[in-house]
Design an enzyme around this catalytic site. Structure first.
Site, PDB file in Angstrom:
ATOM      1  N   THR A 127       0.533  -1.472  -0.092  1.00 40.03           N
ATOM      2  CA  THR A 127       0.028   0.253  -0.080  1.00 40.03           C
ATOM      3  C   THR A 127       0.919   1.448  -0.001  1.00 40.03           C
ATOM      4  O   THR A 127       0.400   2.474  -0.481  1.00 40.03           O
ATOM      5  CB  THR A 127      -0.877   0.098   1.627  1.00 40.03           C
ATOM      6  OG1 THR A 127      -1.840  -0.721   0.964  1.00 40.03           O
ATOM      7  CG2 THR A 127      -1.597   1.438   1.189  1.00 40.03           C
ATOM      8  N   ASN A 206      -5.596  -8.894  -6.808  1.00 43.11           N
ATOM      9  CA  ASN A 206      -6.113  -9.826  -5.557  1.00 43.11           C
ATOM     10  C   ASN A 206      -7.365 -10.255  -5.972  1.00 43.11           C
ATOM     11  O   ASN A 206      -7.425 -11.710  -4.530  1.00 43.11           O
ATOM     12  CB  ASN A 206      -5.768  -8.554  -4.555  1.00 43.11           C
ATOM     13  CG  ASN A 206      -7.233  -7.972  -4.935  1.00 43.11           C
ATOM     14  OD1 ASN A 206      -6.869  -7.391  -5.600  1.00 43.11           O
ATOM     15  ND2 ASN A 206      -7.158  -7.334  -3.787  1.00 43.11           N
ATOM     16  N   HIS A 256       4.012 -10.673   3.228  1.00 45.21           N
ATOM     17  CA  HIS A 256       3.223 -11.097   4.012  1.00 45.21           C
ATOM     18  C   HIS A 256       2.566 -11.762   2.778  1.00 45.21           C
ATOM     19  O   HIS A 256       1.815 -12.607   3.574  1.00 45.21           O
ATOM     20  CB  HIS A 256       1.977 -10.468   4.836  1.00 45.21           C
ATOM     21  CG  HIS A 256       0.676  -9.354   4.364  1.00 45.21           C
ATOM     22  ND1 HIS A 256      -0.252 -10.318   4.591  1.00 45.21           N
ATOM     23  CD2 HIS A 256       1.161  -8.395   3.662  1.00 45.21           C
ATOM     24  CE1 HIS A 256      -0.550  -9.315   4.386  1.00 45.21           C
ATOM     25  NE2 HIS A 256      -0.642  -8.223   3.651  1.00 45.21           N
ATOM     26  N   THR A 294      13.481   3.797  10.565  1.00 42.49           N
ATOM     27  CA  THR A 294      14.259   3.037  10.790  1.00 42.49           C
ATOM     28  C   THR A 294      14.263   2.197  10.118  1.00 42.49           C
ATOM     29  O   THR A 294      12.705   0.934  10.430  1.00 42.49           O
ATOM     30  CB  THR A 294      15.054   2.508  11.897  1.00 42.49           C
ATOM     31  OG1 THR A 294      15.588   4.017  12.776  1.00 42.49           O
ATOM     32  CG2 THR A 294      15.094   1.793  12.492  1.00 42.49           C
ATOM     33  N   CYS A 380      -9.555  -6.050   1.555  1.00 48.12           N
ATOM     34  CA  CYS A 380      -9.333  -4.032   2.358  1.00 48.12           C
ATOM     35  C   CYS A 380     -10.672  -3.992   1.984  1.00 48.12           C
ATOM     36  O   CYS A 380     -11.124  -2.834   3.217  1.00 48.12           O
ATOM     37  CB  CYS A 380      -8.622  -3.816   1.497  1.00 48.12           C
ATOM     38  SG  CYS A 380      -6.706  -4.597   1.381  1.00 48.12           S
TER      39      CYS A 380
END
Length: 456
Positions: A127, A206, A256, A294, A380
């Protein structure tokens, strides 16, 4: 290895350890999940969110997310427990070993798509990568480029990013797709304008699993010198991806969906010819200033390990998943009529099987399939009761779009799980059809579509 590290850490940090019971069973998605205690469990089953079932359901929703491969977890754990340095710390060993691990993962990911490690930017997921690609490119070239081309069947984050650009004054062309879900290449060619700044087409859809002809799309974009972006979250590690052959300028990737951890993704950005983006986040300038923050070493290491495993096992996984898909489809079609495969049956990823069942209401079918974890579309947008916009773009009738179920098959899916899913699906569809007056009319030979329904 993973269990040994975890057990060692628990022994060191917990004062009064409790005895653990080790249950050995063949690995499957439902069996792996059973190792974790449910939130609310009763002696005679599991009760959660008002749904009561005898045990954990079979997991067939691989497009929503995939389980972490145990070998990926093995690679990640040291960077949580002992090698926990910040990869941007340049003054000591902890930072150096984390930085080395991050760069090794960058190489593993780039190798899977035939890119250079220098072209990989780590993000939080596909995303974010989609947002950087679409908004970032158009904002950078906004003085000369004011037009974007995408398709009506893209992921919601791509469509929403395009709508955001529309609010800023950019023009968006939403290309329709053919009934099989594939882009019409001539319509794409005709839509390109001198001020087109980006073409964005999802590689593997998807919801319906169709594989777009990326090489042909890439050639058209190269002919007109327009950058090509693709959301490859559902394609990475499942089909062969080559950024050079496909002439891809930007590509969004996710960890994932490939048996890696959640919360990590990547953005491929071509260096020659160079594509430029305007950063969407300000900060310390990490990842060449494109994505500050980070870099999460354990997640990156897991993503890299997942890509390396996919590179080694893609061919085997593909053959096995194709076999399981055929077993599932033939098992259902052999016992039920009125079953339609949504999207092209030839150009599709085998692990995604989207079916519509005539004379059955989709939400009722989903609720009846409590023992099988499946979905009616994208995770989603699954909270919406509206029929899938992807299926509607294919021209699927609204009643059939409402009855769609997406079965997601993966690396750890077993034949027993497929057979159980067939049995439960057939049983529930037959039960719902028995209660359907439309199905009775159909069996009596009445053409449902020819009926003139009166309005009261």
């Amino acid at each position: 290895m993973a269990s040994k590290i975890v057990a060692s850490a628990i022994r060191r940090n917990i004062c009064r350890p409790r005895a653990a019971t080790i249950v050995r069973r063949p690995f499957s998605t439902s069996a792996a999940a059973a190792a974790v205690e449910p939130l609310e469990e009763e002696a005679n089953g599991i009760n959660m969110k008002g749904v009561k079932i005898l045990g954990r359901p079979l997991y067939l929703d691989m497009q929503a997310t995939s389980p972490v491969d145990p070998r990926v977890l093995d690679a990640m754990l040291p960077y949580y427990l002992s090698r926990y340095g910040n990869p941007h710390s340049r003054t000591h060993l902890y930072g150096w070993e984390s930085e080395r691990a991050v760069e090794a993962a960058r190489s593993q990911i780039s190798a899977l798509i035939n890119a250079s490690p220098k072209e990989i930017i780590f993000t939080s997921g596909a995303t974010e990568s989609n947002n950087i690609s679409i908004k970032g490119v158009m904002h950078f070239y906004k003085d000369k480029k004011r037009h974007v081309i995408t398709t009506q069947t893209e992921h919601k984050c791509v469509l929403d990013s395009c709508r955001h650009l529309q609010q800023e004054g950019f023009e968006i062309t939403y290309l329709p797709v053919k009934p099989d879900g594939l882009v019409d290449l001539e319509k794409l060619r005709a839509a390109i304008r001198p001020d087109t700044g980006l073409v964005s087409v999802m590689m593997v859809n998807n919801e319906i699993g169709v594989i777009q002809p990326m090489e042909e799309i890439g050639k058209i974009c190269k002919e007109f010198n327009v950058p090509l972006h693709t959301d490859a979250a559902q394609a990475l590690g499942k089909i062969q991806v080559d950024v050079d052959k496909m002439n891809i300028s930007l590509m969004s990737l996710s960890g994932h969906k490939i048996y890696g951890p959640k919360g990590i993704g990547a953005l491929y950005m071509r260096r020659r010819p160079r594509i430029r983006v305007e950063p969407q986040m300000n900060g310390g300038g990490q990842e060449r200033g494109i994505r500050s923050g980070t870099v999460p070493t354990p997640l990156v290491v897991g993503f890299g390990a997942a890509c390396e495993l996919a590179m080694k096992e893609m061919e085997y996984d593909d053959k096995r998943i194709r076999m399981l898909q055929e077993r599932l489809l033939n098992g259902i079609r052999g016992r039920l009529e009125g079953v339609v495969v949504n999207g092209s049956e030839d150009r599709r990823y085998a692990g995604n099987l989207n079916l519509s069942f005539a004379f059955v209401e989709g939400e009722s079918l989903l609720m009846g399939l409590k023992e099988v974890a499946v979905s009616s579309g994208s995770a989603c947008t699954s909270a919406s009761l509206e029929p899938s916009y992807v299926l509607r773009a294919l021209g699927v009738d609204e009643d059939m779009a409402h009855t769609s179920i997406r079965y997601g098959i993966g690396r750890f899916t077993t034949e027993e799980e497929i057979d159980k899913a067939v049995e439960l699906t057939v049983k529930q569809v037959e039960k719902l059809r028995e209660m359907s007056p439309l199905y009775e009319m159909y069996k009596d030979g009445i053409d449902i579509k020819s009926i003139q329904w009166s309005q009261h």
